[in-house]
Design a protein around this motif. Structure first.
Motif, PDB file in Angstrom:
ATOM      1  N   VAL A  98       7.383  33.873   8.798  1.00  0.00           N
ATOM      2  CA  VAL A  98       7.492  35.277   8.235  1.00  0.00           C
ATOM      3  C   VAL A  98       6.420  35.791   7.522  1.00  0.00           C
ATOM      4  N   LYS A  99       5.001  35.496   7.692  1.00  0.00           N
ATOM      5  CA  LYS A  99       4.056  35.881   6.804  1.00  0.00           C
ATOM      6  C   LYS A  99       3.719  37.251   6.931  1.00  0.00           C
ATOM      7  N   ASP A 100       3.038  37.915   5.972  1.00  0.00           N
ATOM      8  CA  ASP A 100       2.967  39.330   6.171  1.00  0.00           C
ATOM      9  C   ASP A 100       1.728  39.687   7.012  1.00  0.00           C
ATOM     10  N   MET A 101       1.989  40.396   8.143  1.00  0.00           N
ATOM     11  CA  MET A 101       0.887  40.519   9.145  1.00  0.00           C
ATOM     12  C   MET A 101      -0.119  41.356   8.443  1.00  0.00           C
ATOM     13  N   ARG A 102       0.106  42.277   7.776  1.00  0.00           N
ATOM     14  CA  ARG A 102      -0.712  43.213   7.008  1.00  0.00           C
ATOM     15  C   ARG A 102      -2.063  42.420   6.307  1.00  0.00           C
ATOM     16  N   GLN A 103      -1.532  40.902   5.567  1.00  0.00           N
ATOM     17  CA  GLN A 103      -2.394  40.161   5.040  1.00  0.00           C
ATOM     18  C   GLN A 103      -3.197  39.246   6.125  1.00  0.00           C
ATOM     19  N   GLU A 104      -2.442  39.146   7.080  1.00  0.00           N
ATOM     20  CA  GLU A 104      -3.249  38.627   8.194  1.00  0.00           C
ATOM     21  C   GLU A 104      -4.378  39.312   9.076  1.00  0.00           C
ATOM     22  N   ALA A 105      -3.868  40.648   9.275  1.00  0.00           N
ATOM     23  CA  ALA A 105      -4.995  41.525   9.618  1.00  0.00           C
ATOM     24  C   ALA A 105      -6.265  41.894   8.741  1.00  0.00           C
ATOM     25  N   GLU A 106      -6.061  41.767   7.471  1.00  0.00           N
ATOM     26  CA  GLU A 106      -7.191  41.848   6.640  1.00  0.00           C
ATOM     27  C   GLU A 106      -8.100  40.568   6.804  1.00  0.00           C
ATOM     28  N   SER A 147      -5.662  49.555  10.186  1.00  0.00           N
ATOM     29  CA  SER A 147      -5.264  50.993  10.217  1.00  0.00           C
ATOM     30  C   SER A 147      -4.508  51.559   8.875  1.00  0.00           C
ATOM     31  N   GLN A 148      -4.919  52.513   8.415  1.00  0.00           N
ATOM     32  CA  GLN A 148      -4.382  53.258   7.170  1.00  0.00           C
ATOM     33  C   GLN A 148      -3.330  54.454   7.765  1.00  0.00           C
ATOM     34  N   VAL A 149      -3.273  54.746   9.180  1.00  0.00           N
ATOM     35  CA  VAL A 149      -2.528  55.853   9.649  1.00  0.00           C
ATOM     36  C   VAL A 149      -1.270  54.987  10.226  1.00  0.00           C
ATOM     37  N   LEU A 150      -1.432  54.062  11.007  1.00  0.00           N
ATOM     38  CA  LEU A 150      -0.121  53.459  11.752  1.00  0.00           C
ATOM     39  C   LEU A 150       0.719  52.606  10.752  1.00  0.00           C
ATOM     40  N   GLN A 151       2.106  52.478  10.928  1.00  0.00           N
ATOM     41  CA  GLN A 151       2.746  51.893   9.893  1.00  0.00           C
ATOM     42  C   GLN A 151       2.518  50.401  10.146  1.00  0.00           C
ATOM     43  N   ASN A 152       1.977  49.755   9.169  1.00  0.00           N
ATOM     44  CA  ASN A 152       1.922  48.500   9.164  1.00  0.00           C
ATOM     45  C   ASN A 152       2.902  47.696   8.330  1.00  0.00           C
ATOM     46  N   ALA A 153       3.373  46.521   8.850  1.00  0.00           N
ATOM     47  CA  ALA A 153       4.641  45.758   8.224  1.00  0.00           C
ATOM     48  C   ALA A 153       4.432  44.406   8.140  1.00  0.00           C
ATOM     49  N   VAL A 154       5.581  43.770   7.510  1.00  0.00           N
ATOM     50  CA  VAL A 154       5.521  42.504   7.632  1.00  0.00           C
ATOM     51  C   VAL A 154       5.416  41.660   9.034  1.00  0.00           C
ATOM     52  N   TYR A 201      -1.659  47.090  12.626  1.00  0.00           N
ATOM     53  CA  TYR A 201      -2.916  47.681  13.589  1.00  0.00           C
ATOM     54  C   TYR A 201      -4.101  47.469  13.008  1.00  0.00           C
ATOM     55  N   ILE A 202      -4.952  47.138  13.581  1.00  0.00           N
ATOM     56  CA  ILE A 202      -6.419  47.142  13.459  1.00  0.00           C
ATOM     57  C   ILE A 202      -7.011  47.982  14.394  1.00  0.00           C
ATOM     58  N   ASN A 203      -8.190  48.693  13.765  1.00  0.00           N
ATOM     59  CA  ASN A 203      -9.080  49.628  14.827  1.00  0.00           C
ATOM     60  C   ASN A 203     -10.573  48.969  14.644  1.00  0.00           C
ATOM     61  N   VAL A 204     -10.842  48.745  15.961  1.00  0.00           N
ATOM     62  CA  VAL A 204     -12.124  48.124  16.187  1.00  0.00           C
ATOM     63  C   VAL A 204     -13.157  48.942  17.138  1.00  0.00           C
ATOM     64  N   GLN A 205     -14.349  48.852  16.776  1.00  0.00           N
ATOM     65  CA  GLN A 205     -15.341  49.449  17.711  1.00  0.00           C
ATOM     66  C   GLN A 205     -16.366  48.403  17.935  1.00  0.00           C
ATOM     67  N   THR A 206     -16.573  48.078  19.190  1.00  0.00           N
ATOM     68  CA  THR A 206     -17.439  47.000  19.748  1.00  0.00           C
ATOM     69  C   THR A 206     -18.778  47.693  19.370  1.00  0.00           C
ATOM     70  N   ARG A 207     -19.899  46.735  19.431  1.00  0.00           N
ATOM     71  CA  ARG A 207     -21.282  47.114  19.515  1.00  0.00           C
ATOM     72  C   ARG A 207     -21.641  47.804  20.516  1.00  0.00           C
ATOM     73  N   GLU A 208     -20.750  47.904  21.705  1.00  0.00           N
ATOM     74  CA  GLU A 208     -21.052  48.610  22.560  1.00  0.00           C
ATOM     75  C   GLU A 208     -20.724  50.077  22.687  1.00  0.00           C
ATOM     76  N   GLY A 209     -20.017  50.231  21.592  1.00  0.00           N
ATOM     77  CA  GLY A 209     -19.492  51.585  20.957  1.00  0.00           C
ATOM     78  C   GLY A 209     -18.211  51.916  21.607  1.00  0.00           C
ATOM     79  N   ASN A 210     -17.287  51.050  22.420  1.00  0.00           N
ATOM     80  CA  ASN A 210     -15.866  51.184  22.788  1.00  0.00           C
ATOM     81  C   ASN A 210     -14.952  51.019  21.387  1.00  0.00           C
ATOM     82  N   GLU A 268      -3.015  45.380  18.038  1.00  0.00           N
ATOM     83  CA  GLU A 268      -1.641  45.052  17.543  1.00  0.00           C
ATOM     84  C   GLU A 268      -1.722  43.781  17.133  1.00  0.00           C
ATOM     85  N   LEU A 269      -1.475  43.451  15.797  1.00  0.00           N
ATOM     86  CA  LEU A 269      -1.253  42.007  15.671  1.00  0.00           C
ATOM     87  C   LEU A 269       0.109  41.687  15.268  1.00  0.00           C
ATOM     88  N   THR A 270       0.781  40.597  16.058  1.00  0.00           N
ATOM     89  CA  THR A 270       2.141  40.200  15.647  1.00  0.00           C
ATOM     90  C   THR A 270       2.171  38.620  15.804  1.00  0.00           C
TER      91      THR A 270
END
Length: 146
Positions: A38-46, A62-69, A73-82, A87-89
């Protein structure tokens, strides 16, 4: 009883529900992984972000989407620019959108157990950066060992 419900109970009630009385201490119980599940996914995401930030152009929780236990949600931009929204669960990580802070319900991608596996499948430049970092680390170990 669902895990979410057991989290809302007091520690005494949780012990009575989650394990046989007198069978093990709370610390031993936590070590079994039951409460760790039941670990906090917000901490895992960090932690995920801090682990691979060196090998991508940008990455943040993400500071916009609703993160919870149970989900973060993590935003990533690859080195290719994508750009991707991940989603982390408990099931792992998966792409849920192709823009920052955007979840597209029609996207159905597979879960990856690790961020390394997910990024390896998305970004050849990540793979190269990760490999280079590994080689540099091995070189430092070799130099320190002599």
């Amino acid at each position: 009883m669902s895990r979410k419900n057991s989290v809302d109970l007091s520690s005494e009630e949780r012990m009575e529900v989650d394990c046989n009385p007198g069978s093990q201490s709370r610390e031993a119980f936590e070590d079994t992984g039951e409460l760790a599940d039941v670990k906090d996914m917000r901490q895992e995401a960090e932690a995920v972000v801090n682990d691979v930030l060196f090998a991508v152009s940008a990455m943040s929780v993400s500071q916009v989407l609703q993160n919870a236990v149970d989900v973060a949600y993590i935003n990533v931009q690859t080195r290719e620019g994508n750009r991707y929204c991940l989603e982390l669960t408990e099931a792992g990580l998966r792409v849920v959108g192709y823009a920052f802070d955007h979840v597209d319900e029609s996207v159905t991608t597979q879960y990856h157990e690790t961020v390394y596996s997910l990024l390896d499948s998305l970004s050849p430049a990540y793979r190269e950066a990760f490999g280079n970092a590994l080689l540099q680390r091995l070189e430092r170990l070799k130099q320190n060992g002599q």
